[in-house]
Design an enzyme around this catalytic site. Structure first.
Site, PDB file in Angstrom:
ATOM      1  N   LYS A 291       0.832  -1.206   0.000  1.00  0.00           N
ATOM      2  CA  LYS A 291       0.000   0.000   0.000  1.00  0.00           C
ATOM      3  C   LYS A 291       0.873   1.266   0.000  1.00  0.00           C
ATOM      4  CE  LYS A 291      -4.043  -2.099   2.230  1.00  0.00           C
ATOM      5  NZ  LYS A 291      -5.080  -1.934   3.269  1.00  0.00           N
ATOM      6  N   THR A 372      -5.592  -8.324   9.694  1.00  0.00           N
ATOM      7  CA  THR A 372      -5.897  -6.996   9.140  1.00  0.00           C
ATOM      8  C   THR A 372      -5.497  -5.873  10.101  1.00  0.00           C
ATOM      9  OG1 THR A 372      -7.804  -8.095   8.160  1.00  0.00           O
ATOM     10  CG2 THR A 372      -7.778  -5.700   8.054  1.00  0.00           C
ATOM     11  N   HIS A 399      -1.816  -5.619   0.847  1.00  0.00           N
ATOM     12  CA  HIS A 399      -3.115  -6.199   0.478  1.00  0.00           C
ATOM     13  C   HIS A 399      -2.864  -7.558  -0.181  1.00  0.00           C
ATOM     14  CE1 HIS A 399      -6.949  -6.801  -1.599  1.00  0.00           C
ATOM     15  NE2 HIS A 399      -6.251  -7.004  -2.702  1.00  0.00           N
TER      16      HIS A 399
HETATM   17  P1  GDP Z   1      -7.534  -7.822   4.430  1.00  0.00           P
HETATM   18  O1  GDP Z   1      -7.936  -8.812   3.376  1.00  0.00           O
HETATM   19  O2  GDP Z   1      -6.794  -8.413   5.572  1.00  0.00           O
HETATM   20  O3  GDP Z   1      -6.859  -6.616   3.884  1.00  0.00           O
HETATM   21  O4  GDP Z   1      -8.900  -7.310   5.131  1.00  0.00           O
HETATM   22  P2  GDP Z   1     -10.338  -7.039   4.549  1.00  0.00           P
HETATM   23  O5  GDP Z   1     -10.537  -7.562   3.173  1.00  0.00           O
HETATM   24  O6  GDP Z   1     -11.317  -7.433   5.614  1.00  0.00           O
HETATM   25  O7  GDP Z   1     -10.374  -5.433   4.471  1.00  0.00           O
HETATM   26  C1  GDP Z   1      -9.747  -4.730   3.431  1.00  0.00           C
HETATM   27  C2  GDP Z   1      -9.073  -3.505   3.971  1.00  0.00           C
HETATM   28  O8  GDP Z   1     -10.064  -2.630   4.532  1.00  0.00           O
HETATM   29  C3  GDP Z   1      -8.150  -3.762   5.124  1.00  0.00           C
HETATM   30  O9  GDP Z   1      -6.819  -4.084   4.712  1.00  0.00           O
HETATM   31  C4  GDP Z   1      -8.172  -2.476   5.915  1.00  0.00           C
HETATM   32  O10 GDP Z   1      -7.230  -1.564   5.421  1.00  0.00           O
HETATM   33  C5  GDP Z   1      -9.573  -1.959   5.649  1.00  0.00           C
HETATM   34  N1  GDP Z   1     -10.438  -2.251   6.806  1.00  0.00           N
HETATM   35  C6  GDP Z   1     -10.987  -3.439   7.135  1.00  0.00           C
HETATM   36  N2  GDP Z   1     -11.727  -3.335   8.269  1.00  0.00           N
HETATM   37  C7  GDP Z   1     -11.648  -2.026   8.639  1.00  0.00           C
HETATM   38  C8  GDP Z   1     -12.203  -1.245   9.732  1.00  0.00           C
HETATM   39  O11 GDP Z   1     -12.934  -1.780  10.581  1.00  0.00           O
HETATM   40  N3  GDP Z   1     -11.897   0.073   9.789  1.00  0.00           N
HETATM   41  C9  GDP Z   1     -11.101   0.685   8.864  1.00  0.00           C
HETATM   42  N4  GDP Z   1     -10.831   1.995   8.973  1.00  0.00           N
HETATM   43  N5  GDP Z   1     -10.547  -0.024   7.840  1.00  0.00           N
HETATM   44  C10 GDP Z   1     -10.823  -1.343   7.714  1.00  0.00           C
END
Ligand code: GDP
Length: 421
Positions: A291, A372, A399
């Site tokens: 990122k 995450t 990511h």
């Molecule tokens: P990843 O696959 O581990 O990246 O997680 P996800 O697919 O669940 O979420 C995608 C991205 O969204 C994450 O890498 C975070 O940057 C963001 N994100 C997920 N959950 C949250 C949250 O509760 N709050 C905020 N501000 N960002 C979030």
């Protein structure tokens, strides 16, 4: 405690200076019970039989006080290491007098033939040495490359949970690492494909029935000489032969009542291992991205981790994502309160976008990224990229696609048609 037939009580330092021109059988014992008394008569008899040309020697080593014998600690059954020319070539577990006798007789005969110039030490002997336990044991380390092999625990044994864990423990005790694993129920088609060379054998229908009767545990095991070592532990090919010829082999020990098919598989050769691993763990692509904030600050450190984990970087480019790309990556989060922030953040500056290729790539990249939320990552996976390089949950360094289907779509969206080979 010393018994007449043991010329050596090995200490840590002595393990490195054992004269390397004869056969040495070492009884590895636990401090609380001392050397194994049950074999003394057998060793005395063998010493009488083979002792005259000074080729056969016996020693004892206490597992608790010698760091390199750590894998043998806290075991109830005695362990005997067989060394030839300073190399450990085999292990026998348990007081299996016929097997110990047979091994010693074979080794003495072989050494005599070698001494008489009729035979040379074979490469196979050298490759079977268990140098894992004794990395400095006067060993030429030329054949010590780390290999992968495929192991299967078949459905009937897998159902017996305690015995399954006992096999897994044995795998660890013998210095293997489990590089990949999955539990799947094989379809008839997969079984026929995997065992196509056995299709005309009379046992094939039973094998087919067995293999499709429940989940099989599929393991990719790594260690030095993994293929030969796992095969040696398994023992003879069939349960019947294993019971007769080597009751301590895993195929004999982990046979399941009334089932004629052995319950453990291992690849026969390094070539077979490669094919079999490819069958169960095909190469996969995933989309990985550093990122924007991390791309500025930690690119080199993250790339280093990618390489160390064994990924191939099939494609790489550095560019800011378009809104369309970011929306595609995170489409499952559309409507969530952080969605707009996330898309804006991801399009703000250049990211490093890569196609990573490896067996099990999607899952393994997610493991390497870590959870995450960086606070969770620090607590549960301190070695992960997010634990080490994330700022907060939004700017969490990396990511990765969450499944194979997402990976294919995201790769297409960023790189167009996949043409990674
Ligand atoms: P990843 O696959 O581990 O990246 O997680 P996800 O697919 O669940 O979420 C995608 C991205 O969204 C994450 O890498 C975070 O940057 C963001 N994100 C997920 N959950 C949250 C949250 O509760 N709050 C905020 N501000 N960002 C979030």
């Amino acid at each position: 405690m010393y018994v007449f037939c043991y010329e050596y009580k090995l200490s840590t330092s002595q393990l490195f200076v054992i004269p390397n021109y004869y056969i040495l059988v070492i009884d590895v014992y636990q401090a609380w019970c001392g050397p194994c008394k049950a074999v003394v008569n057998l060793f005395r008899k063998l010493k009488n039989e083979f002792g005259e040309d000074d080729v056969l020697h016996f020693g004892v080593a206490e597992a608790d006080s010698i760091p390199t014998l750590q894998p043998f600690r806290n075991k109830c059954e005695p362990v005997f290491l067989f060394c030839v020319n300073g190399k450990i070539i085999t292990i026998v577990r348990g007081v299996n007098a016929p097997l110990i006798s047979k091994k010693i007789t074979e080794l003495v005969q072989e050494e005599r033939e070698i001494a008489a110039g009729q035979k040379e030490h074979s490469v196979e002997d050298a490759s079977r040495q268990l140098a894992f336990f004794f990395p400095n044991f006067g060993i030429k380390r030329t054949d010590q490359k780390v290999e992968k092999t495929l192991a299967l625990i078949r459905p009937s044994l897998l159902k017996e949970r305690r015995r399954k864990y006992s096999v897994l423990q044995r795998i660890k005790d013998d210095g293997f690492k489990i590089a990949m694993q999955k539990e799947i129920i094989l379809s008839e088609e997969q079984t026929r494909e995997f065992y196509k060379e056995h299709e005309n054998q009379d046992y094939f229908p039973v094998l087919l029935e067995q293999m499709t009767s429940g989940p099989t545990l599929i393991l990719a095991l790594t260690r030095e000489n993994a293929v030969a070592h796992w095969r040696d532990l398994l023992g003879p090919k069939t349960v019947e032969e294993a019971m007769k010829e080597n009751p301590n082999s895993l195929r004999a020990k982990y046979a399941v009542n009334n089932i004629p098919i052995d319950q453990l598989h291992g690849s026969s050769t390094p070539d077979d291992a490669q094919k079999e691993l490819q069958f169960f763990f095909p190469q996969e692509h995933t989309l990985a991205l550093i990122k924007p904030a991390a791309a500025k600050k930690h690119k080199d450190d993250i790339m280093q981790k990618v390489k160390e984990a064994g990924f191939t970087i099939s494609k790489i480019k550095e560019e800011a994502l378009t809104r369309e790309m970011a929306t595609q990556f995170y489409r499952d989060h559309k409507g969530k309160p952080f969605f707009e922030h996330l898309v804006t953040y991801m399009t703000e500056g250049p990211s490093v976008v890569m196609i990573l290729t490896k067996e099990n790539a999607v899952e393994e990249w997610r493991q390497l990224m870590g959870p995450t939320d960086p606070e969770v990552a620090k607590a549960t996976s301190p070695e992960s990229i997010r634990a080490q390089f994330a700022q907060d949950i939004l700017s969490n360094a990396v990511h990765g696609s969450s499944n194979r289907e997402h990976a294919l779509k995201s790769i297409e969206c960023v790189f167009g048609e996949i043409d990674t080979d």
